[in-house]
Design a protein around this motif. Sequence first.
Motif, PDB file in Angstrom:
ATOM      1  N   UNK A  47      25.994 -18.523  -9.328  1.00 30.51           N
ATOM      2  CA  UNK A  47      26.737 -19.741  -9.037  1.00 30.51           C
ATOM      3  C   UNK A  47      25.861 -20.951  -9.348  1.00 30.51           C
ATOM      4  N   UNK A  48      26.358 -21.823 -10.210  1.00 32.83           N
ATOM      5  CA  UNK A  48      25.683 -23.080 -10.540  1.00 32.83           C
ATOM      6  C   UNK A  48      24.200 -22.872 -10.852  1.00 32.83           C
ATOM      7  N   UNK A 140      30.532 -25.323 -10.508  1.00 28.47           N
ATOM      8  CA  UNK A 140      31.243 -26.425  -9.886  1.00 28.47           C
ATOM      9  C   UNK A 140      31.497 -27.482 -10.953  1.00 28.47           C
ATOM     10  N   UNK A 141      32.734 -27.885 -11.115  1.00 28.26           N
ATOM     11  CA  UNK A 141      33.098 -28.803 -12.198  1.00 28.26           C
ATOM     12  C   UNK A 141      32.380 -30.145 -12.106  1.00 28.26           C
ATOM     13  N   UNK A 142      31.954 -30.535 -10.910  1.00 34.33           N
ATOM     14  CA  UNK A 142      31.318 -31.839 -10.722  1.00 34.33           C
ATOM     15  C   UNK A 142      29.797 -31.739 -10.583  1.00 34.33           C
ATOM     16  N   UNK A 143      29.247 -30.569 -10.868  1.00 34.84           N
ATOM     17  CA  UNK A 143      27.813 -30.356 -10.710  1.00 34.84           C
ATOM     18  C   UNK A 143      27.042 -31.136 -11.780  1.00 34.84           C
ATOM     19  N   UNK A 144      26.218 -32.061 -11.338  1.00 35.65           N
ATOM     20  CA  UNK A 144      25.396 -32.843 -12.259  1.00 35.65           C
ATOM     21  C   UNK A 144      24.047 -32.184 -12.512  1.00 35.65           C
ATOM     22  N   UNK A 145      23.676 -31.221 -11.698  1.00 33.00           N
ATOM     23  CA  UNK A 145      22.392 -30.537 -11.838  1.00 33.00           C
ATOM     24  C   UNK A 145      22.465 -29.432 -12.880  1.00 33.00           C
ATOM     25  N   UNK A 167      37.071 -26.587  -9.368  1.00 29.32           N
ATOM     26  CA  UNK A 167      37.363 -28.019  -9.417  1.00 29.32           C
ATOM     27  C   UNK A 167      36.878 -28.699  -8.140  1.00 29.32           C
ATOM     28  N   UNK A 168      36.590 -29.969  -8.246  1.00 26.88           N
ATOM     29  CA  UNK A 168      36.208 -30.777  -7.078  1.00 26.88           C
ATOM     30  C   UNK A 168      35.014 -30.213  -6.326  1.00 26.88           C
ATOM     31  N   UNK A 169      34.087 -29.616  -7.051  1.00 28.60           N
ATOM     32  CA  UNK A 169      32.881 -29.084  -6.422  1.00 28.60           C
ATOM     33  C   UNK A 169      31.670 -29.424  -7.275  1.00 28.60           C
ATOM     34  N   UNK A 175      29.643 -24.855   0.301  1.00 28.30           N
ATOM     35  CA  UNK A 175      29.784 -25.922   1.292  1.00 28.30           C
ATOM     36  C   UNK A 175      30.986 -26.799   0.971  1.00 28.30           C
ATOM     37  N   UNK A 176      31.149 -27.160  -0.308  1.00 26.09           N
ATOM     38  CA  UNK A 176      32.182 -28.114  -0.714  1.00 26.09           C
ATOM     39  C   UNK A 176      33.564 -27.491  -0.840  1.00 26.09           C
ATOM     40  N   UNK A 177      33.650 -26.308  -1.406  1.00 24.66           N
ATOM     41  CA  UNK A 177      34.939 -25.648  -1.657  1.00 24.66           C
ATOM     42  C   UNK A 177      34.836 -24.159  -1.308  1.00 24.66           C
ATOM     43  N   UNK A 178      34.548 -23.843  -0.043  1.00 24.88           N
ATOM     44  CA  UNK A 178      34.316 -22.431   0.307  1.00 24.88           C
ATOM     45  C   UNK A 178      35.516 -21.519   0.048  1.00 24.88           C
TER      46      UNK A 178
END
Length: 194
Positions: A47-48, A140-145, A167-169, A175-178
């Motif tokens: 994950x990510x 996560x679609x919003x992951x900048x890392x 989406x939206x994570x 934590x954000x979209x469990x």
Amino acid sequence: CADRIAALLDALGLPPETDVLGNGLGGFIAQALAIRHGARFARLVIVDSLSGFPEAGKEPLRKLAASVQANGMAAALDAAIARMFPPAYIQAHPDVVAERKRDLLQMDATVFANLCLALTRVDFKPRLGGIRNRTLVIAGALDLTTATPLVRELAGQIPGARFQEIADSGHCPQIEQPQALVGHLEAFLDGAAG
């Protein structure tokens, strides 16, 4: 780390049907575990995470390490939080941010700095083709890392890996979209017997 986890699997007597999930740094460790000890467990979920950071992604890690080495963990809090969560999530969830900051303050600054620097040296790309575990890679679609295109690239480098986007994570979907994360895990684990 991967060797220690493999030894832990043995010490706990966990069967080869055990599944492994790693998020972020844990995703790098899970890749190493699959490369070095893939026969020791069944399915792999990343994950990510990436096979390695591109050069542009290494410099922020070097700066973070230098900041922590010079000024302690408190100096890293805002930068670390910005790597974990998207700005809108940070603004909307000050309680979660405060909890994460408290947790980060408990970390040993030298260990944290060394982990940041280790991430600048990791490159699993040449060895990913040898992973034989059934694999799910999630971004996560919003992951900048660990940006989604790079996470998708990781999935493409592991034979037969599936890719899912949440989406939206950002970097921490647990934590954000469990519910979304659990839904993808259940679909993969329940439907991936073969």
